[in-house]
Design a protein around this motif. Structure first.
Motif, PDB file in Angstrom:
ATOM      1  N   TYR A 131      23.411  47.906  34.788  1.00  0.00           N
ATOM      2  CA  TYR A 131      23.083  46.579  35.329  1.00  0.00           C
ATOM      3  C   TYR A 131      24.295  45.648  35.306  1.00  0.00           C
ATOM      4  O   TYR A 131      24.426  44.774  36.172  1.00  0.00           O
ATOM      5  N   LEU A 132      25.177  45.805  34.345  1.00  0.00           N
ATOM      6  CA  LEU A 132      26.419  45.011  34.355  1.00  0.00           C
ATOM      7  C   LEU A 132      27.293  45.399  35.545  1.00  0.00           C
ATOM      8  O   LEU A 132      27.895  44.538  36.181  1.00  0.00           O
ATOM      9  N   TRP A 133      27.385  46.701  35.829  1.00  0.00           N
ATOM     10  CA  TRP A 133      28.172  47.159  36.979  1.00  0.00           C
ATOM     11  C   TRP A 133      27.627  46.561  38.271  1.00  0.00           C
ATOM     12  O   TRP A 133      28.381  46.103  39.118  1.00  0.00           O
ATOM     13  N   ARG A 134      26.316  46.546  38.415  1.00  0.00           N
ATOM     14  CA  ARG A 134      25.708  45.942  39.621  1.00  0.00           C
ATOM     15  C   ARG A 134      26.019  44.443  39.685  1.00  0.00           C
ATOM     16  O   ARG A 134      26.303  43.903  40.743  1.00  0.00           O
ATOM     17  N   LYS A 135      25.964  43.784  38.536  1.00  0.00           N
ATOM     18  CA  LYS A 135      26.258  42.347  38.485  1.00  0.00           C
ATOM     19  C   LYS A 135      27.717  42.082  38.853  1.00  0.00           C
ATOM     20  O   LYS A 135      28.008  41.151  39.607  1.00  0.00           O
ATOM     21  N   ILE A 136      28.634  42.888  38.328  1.00  0.00           N
ATOM     22  CA  ILE A 136      30.062  42.711  38.632  1.00  0.00           C
ATOM     23  C   ILE A 136      30.324  42.921  40.117  1.00  0.00           C
ATOM     24  O   ILE A 136      31.081  42.161  40.734  1.00  0.00           O
ATOM     25  N   ARG A 137      29.699  43.936  40.701  1.00  0.00           N
ATOM     26  CA  ARG A 137      29.860  44.172  42.150  1.00  0.00           C
ATOM     27  C   ARG A 137      29.340  42.988  42.953  1.00  0.00           C
ATOM     28  O   ARG A 137      29.960  42.569  43.929  1.00  0.00           O
ATOM     29  N   LYS A 138      28.219  42.432  42.539  1.00  0.00           N
ATOM     30  CA  LYS A 138      27.644  41.270  43.230  1.00  0.00           C
ATOM     31  C   LYS A 138      28.567  40.051  43.095  1.00  0.00           C
ATOM     32  O   LYS A 138      28.801  39.333  44.066  1.00  0.00           O
ATOM     33  N   ILE A 139      29.095  39.843  41.899  1.00  0.00           N
ATOM     34  CA  ILE A 139      30.023  38.726  41.670  1.00  0.00           C
ATOM     35  C   ILE A 139      31.277  38.904  42.522  1.00  0.00           C
ATOM     36  O   ILE A 139      31.773  37.956  43.134  1.00  0.00           O
ATOM     37  N   TYR A 140      31.800  40.122  42.574  1.00  0.00           N
ATOM     38  CA  TYR A 140      33.010  40.410  43.336  1.00  0.00           C
ATOM     39  C   TYR A 140      32.811  40.116  44.821  1.00  0.00           C
ATOM     40  O   TYR A 140      33.702  39.601  45.490  1.00  0.00           O
ATOM     41  N   LYS A 141      31.629  40.427  45.330  1.00  0.00           N
ATOM     42  CA  LYS A 141      31.345  40.205  46.750  1.00  0.00           C
ATOM     43  C   LYS A 141      31.152  38.733  47.090  1.00  0.00           C
ATOM     44  O   LYS A 141      31.447  38.305  48.209  1.00  0.00           O
ATOM     45  N   THR A 142      30.663  37.949  46.125  1.00  0.00           N
ATOM     46  CA  THR A 142      30.317  36.557  46.430  1.00  0.00           C
ATOM     47  C   THR A 142      31.312  35.510  45.922  1.00  0.00           C
ATOM     48  O   THR A 142      31.256  34.383  46.357  1.00  0.00           O
ATOM     49  N   THR A 143      32.190  35.881  44.980  1.00  0.00           N
ATOM     50  CA  THR A 143      33.066  34.907  44.351  1.00  0.00           C
ATOM     51  C   THR A 143      34.509  35.135  44.742  1.00  0.00           C
ATOM     52  O   THR A 143      34.985  36.247  44.785  1.00  0.00           O
ATOM     53  N   LYS A 144      35.200  34.041  44.981  1.00  0.00           N
ATOM     54  CA  LYS A 144      36.643  34.089  45.195  1.00  0.00           C
ATOM     55  C   LYS A 144      37.294  33.230  44.125  1.00  0.00           C
ATOM     56  O   LYS A 144      36.994  32.076  43.957  1.00  0.00           O
ATOM     57  N   LEU A 145      38.181  33.863  43.380  1.00  0.00           N
ATOM     58  CA  LEU A 145      38.880  33.119  42.316  1.00  0.00           C
ATOM     59  C   LEU A 145      40.004  32.396  42.917  1.00  0.00           C
ATOM     60  O   LEU A 145      40.898  32.125  43.130  1.00  0.00           O
TER      61      LEU A 145
END
Length: 154
Positions: free
Chosen positions: A140-154
């Protein structure tokens, strides 16, 4: 498909473990207030059911974000730092649980020759709970990280 299957397996595991815990504790209570002796295995069984209930539920807690957040500190940070933390914390947590998953396999192997004191089952069976917890949280952390990566720009 895999996402739903893993969630269902974790829910079923949580429910069965919780029901097993309730049944063994109720048996202990019943025996204490009756002329019957409390079976010696109930203490160990209830402990094992509790461990498995927590192991199965930990992944579901990660999936639904039911863990405690320290909003008092988090809300004081700048928007940029919040974005960095939103990415860094899941990555560091994932790394820690991947390490736990790896070493839990070795722990399971070490437990294979051991037998539980009152029930006599292989202790590797008890230690599998650590692997279940670590892998389900990691998933579930891996899924969360993938979702964050797709939606967030640092």
């Amino acid at each position: 498909m895999l996402y739903k299957t893993i969630g269902r397996l974790l829910k079923i595991g949580t429910l069965l473990s919780t029901w097993g815990l309730m049944a063994t504790v109720l048996l202990q209570i019943f025996c204490r207030f009756s002329p019957f002796d409390t079976p010696s295995w109930t203490e160990e069984a209830s402990r094992l059911f509790f461990i498995y209930a927590m192991s199965f539920a930990a992944g579901l807690a990660m999936k639904n974000e039911f863990y405690v957040h320290l909003d008092m500190f988090y809300n004081r940070f700048s928007a940029r730092l919040k974005k960095i933390l939103n990415v860094a914390i899941p990555i560091v947590t994932l790394l820690l649980f991947l390490v736990m998953a790896f070493y839990s396999i070795q722990f399971i192997i070490l437990g294979i020759p051991e037998k539980s004191p009152s029930m006599g089952f292989n202790m590797g069976l008890a230690f599998i709970s650590m692997f279940i917890m670590a892998t389900s949280i990691s998933y579930y952390l891996w899924r969360k990280i993938r979702k964050i990566y797709k939606t967030t720009k640092l």
